[in-house]
Design a protein around this motif. Structure first.
Motif, short mmCIF file in Angstrom:
data_model
loop_
_atom_site.label_atom_id
_atom_site.label_comp_id
_atom_site.label_asym_id
_atom_site.label_seq_id
_atom_site.Cartn_x
_atom_site.Cartn_y
_atom_site.Cartn_z
N ARG A 1 0.81 -1.22 0.00
CA ARG A 1 0.00 0.00 0.00
C ARG A 1 0.84 1.26 0.00
NH1 ARG A 1 -1.88 -3.52 3.59
NH2 ARG A 1 -1.00 -2.38 5.36
N THR A 2 2.12 1.13 0.30
CA THR A 2 2.98 2.31 0.38
C THR A 2 3.32 2.83 -1.01
OG1 THR A 2 3.96 1.50 2.43
CG2 THR A 2 5.18 3.17 1.23
N ARG A 3 3.12 4.11 -1.21
CA ARG A 3 3.51 4.74 -2.47
C ARG A 3 4.90 5.36 -2.27
NH1 ARG A 3 0.54 6.65 -6.81
NH2 ARG A 3 -1.38 6.33 -5.62
N PRO A 4 5.91 4.91 -2.99
CA PRO A 4 7.25 5.45 -2.77
C PRO A 4 7.35 6.92 -3.20
CG PRO A 4 7.21 4.06 -4.72
CD PRO A 4 5.87 3.90 -4.06
N SER A 5 8.15 7.66 -2.47
CA SER A 5 8.40 9.05 -2.86
C SER A 5 9.31 9.11 -4.07
CB SER A 5 9.02 9.83 -1.70
OG SER A 5 10.26 9.23 -1.31
N LYS A 6 10.23 8.15 -4.16
CA LYS A 6 11.19 8.07 -5.26
C LYS A 6 11.53 6.61 -5.50
CE LYS A 6 13.81 10.75 -2.83
NZ LYS A 6 12.87 11.39 -1.91
N ILE A 7 11.97 6.32 -6.70
CA ILE A 7 12.42 4.97 -7.03
C ILE A 7 13.82 5.03 -7.62
CG2 ILE A 7 12.08 3.00 -8.57
CD1 ILE A 7 9.12 3.24 -8.19
N VAL A 8 14.69 4.24 -7.05
CA VAL A 8 16.05 4.09 -7.55
C VAL A 8 16.18 2.69 -8.13
CG1 VAL A 8 18.50 4.00 -6.94
CG2 VAL A 8 17.00 5.69 -5.85
N HIS A 9 16.75 2.58 -9.31
CA HIS A 9 16.99 1.28 -9.92
C HIS A 9 18.45 0.89 -9.74
CE1 HIS A 9 13.20 2.31 -11.99
NE2 HIS A 9 13.02 0.99 -12.02
N VAL A 10 18.65 -0.28 -9.17
CA VAL A 10 19.99 -0.81 -8.90
C VAL A 10 20.14 -2.12 -9.67
CG1 VAL A 10 21.66 -1.51 -7.15
CG2 VAL A 10 19.93 0.22 -6.60
#
Length: 392
Positions: free
Chosen positions: A181-190
């Motif tokens: 349910r959490t909407r991320p503030s940012k997404i980093v791709h590793v």
């Protein structure tokens, strides 16, 4: 496109690392323009697997071009095995809008590369990221591990895998992944190795899907790919004792795996800077690569207009990325990975870091956590840490 889970997320609480993880099978509908390689027969035994490697590494040739006869759209609904992890401190709260890291593994591994169940999880990248406040989503790439398998030549190719990564990212960014349910503030791709190339291609094709990139075991110099293929001594995965000892891993002919522990050492490790027992562990958990992946990696984009921060990282003695010496550039650049800056002309920040006393499998060396700190510090310095507003 909406992505829902099959069944419920399975709770797995880490006792040693104060983390809460959820395991799930995620159905992903995707479509991609894949290569058609009708001039090549899928290897049917170990001798033909070796013949494939010989042809792929022959000097002066272009194996992919010779095999390619055209392109065709491949579509399907695939099940992706994923694990979502968060610190226990945030497990009961879904309002913190964390920074989420999406982790894509490379050749020879599945998603456990990021959370190695070895030596009390002392090599776990997931544990380190969670200790810095991040959430993580790792997954078995399409065709591997507990994700859907498929035809190793026509179906499981880099192009289709990029679309899988894009769909997973969209679902997580929109908080439409059932059970999370959490909407991320940012997404980093590793990414790691082949996973970094898929991550790079994602940023080139869909630059707005990511807020930051970390590409480990990566360079834009393809000179050492034949060395990696030859050193792997690929054989049929379904005939390999390590693969056959694990129930449920039913790989068809054309899924290829490193032949033995010596090949794993050559391609992934930097002697003597690792625990000898982890080498045996790597052999025990190894995963294959498909002929389709090997044929299409060179067909991925060569430049990305991604405008966020980029960190490229490799071990000092990374054989696959640098031929075993990442600083042997002849003065052309500070390091071989540093030359990747040209592939990111619009990057807000570009940084290249060489991890000392380390081979291609960065997470399996004694100083792995030193590399993890470099990643976390870079992201923090770019504003990509928890509870900060999204950059774009």
């Amino acid at each position: 496109m909406h992505i829902a889970t099959i069944g419920a997320w399975i709770l797995a609480t880490g006792l040693v690392s104060a983390k809460t993880c959820y395991n799930a099978t995620v159905p992903v509908p995707v479509s991609a323009r894949n290569g058609v390689f009708d001039n090549l027969s899928t290897p049917k035994n170990n001798m033909e697997a070796t013949m494939f490697s010989i042809a792929a590494t022959r000097q002066g040739g272009n194996f992919t071009e010779d095999a390619l006869t055209g392109y065709a759209t491949v579509s399907g609904h695939y099940n992706i095995s994923a694990q979502y992890c968060m610190p226990n401190s945030s497990a009961s709260s879904n309002s913190s809008q964390p920074v989420l890291q999406i982790l894509t593994h490379g050749i020879g591994f599945d998603k456990t590369y990021w959370d190695l169940p070895y030596n009390n999880f002392n090599y776990s990248y997931v544990d380190y990221a969670l200790s810095r406040g991040y959430h993580t989503l790792s997954y078995d790439r399409l065709g591997l591990g507990n994700s859907s398998h498929g035809d190793p030549k026509s179906e499981i190719q880099a192009f289709l895998e990029v679309e899988v990564l894009a769909q997973i990212t969209r679902s997580l960014r929109n908080a439409s992944l059932s059970g999370i349910r959490t909407r991320p503030s940012k997404i980093v791709h590793v990414g790691h190795s082949f996973g970094s190339y898929l991550t790079f291609a994602l940023s080139a094709t869909y630059p707005d899907l990511s807020d930051g990139l970390v590409l480990t075991g990566f360079s834009t110099n393809s000179s050492f790919t034949p060395q990696f293929v030859a050193g792997s001594n690929f054989q049929q995965a379904r005939l390999d004792p390590s693969i056959r000892s694990r129930p449920g891993l039913n790989y068809s002919l054309g899924y290829l795996v490193t032949s033995n522990m010596g090949n794993v050492e050559y391609t992934l490790f930097d002697p003597p800077h690792y625990d000898p027992k982890i080498l045996a562990f790597a052999e025990k958990i190894k995963q294959p690569v498909t002929v389709g992946e090997l044929l299409t990696i060179a067909g991925l984009p060569q430049e990305s207009k991604f405008s966020g921060p980029v960190l490229v990282m490799a071990g000092s003695n990374d054989m696959a990325s640098c031929g075993g010496n990442c600083t042997a550039t002849g003065g052309a650049s500070e390091s071989i990975p540093a030359a990747a800056k040209e592939a990111f002309p619009d990057a807000k920040t570009f940084s290249a870091y060489i991890q000392p006393n380390t081979g291609h499998g960065l997470n399996m060396h004694y100083n792995a956590t030193g590399g993890y700190k470099q990643i976390a510090d870079f992201l923090g310095n770019q504003g990509l840490s928890k509870n900060m507003k999204r950059l774009r």
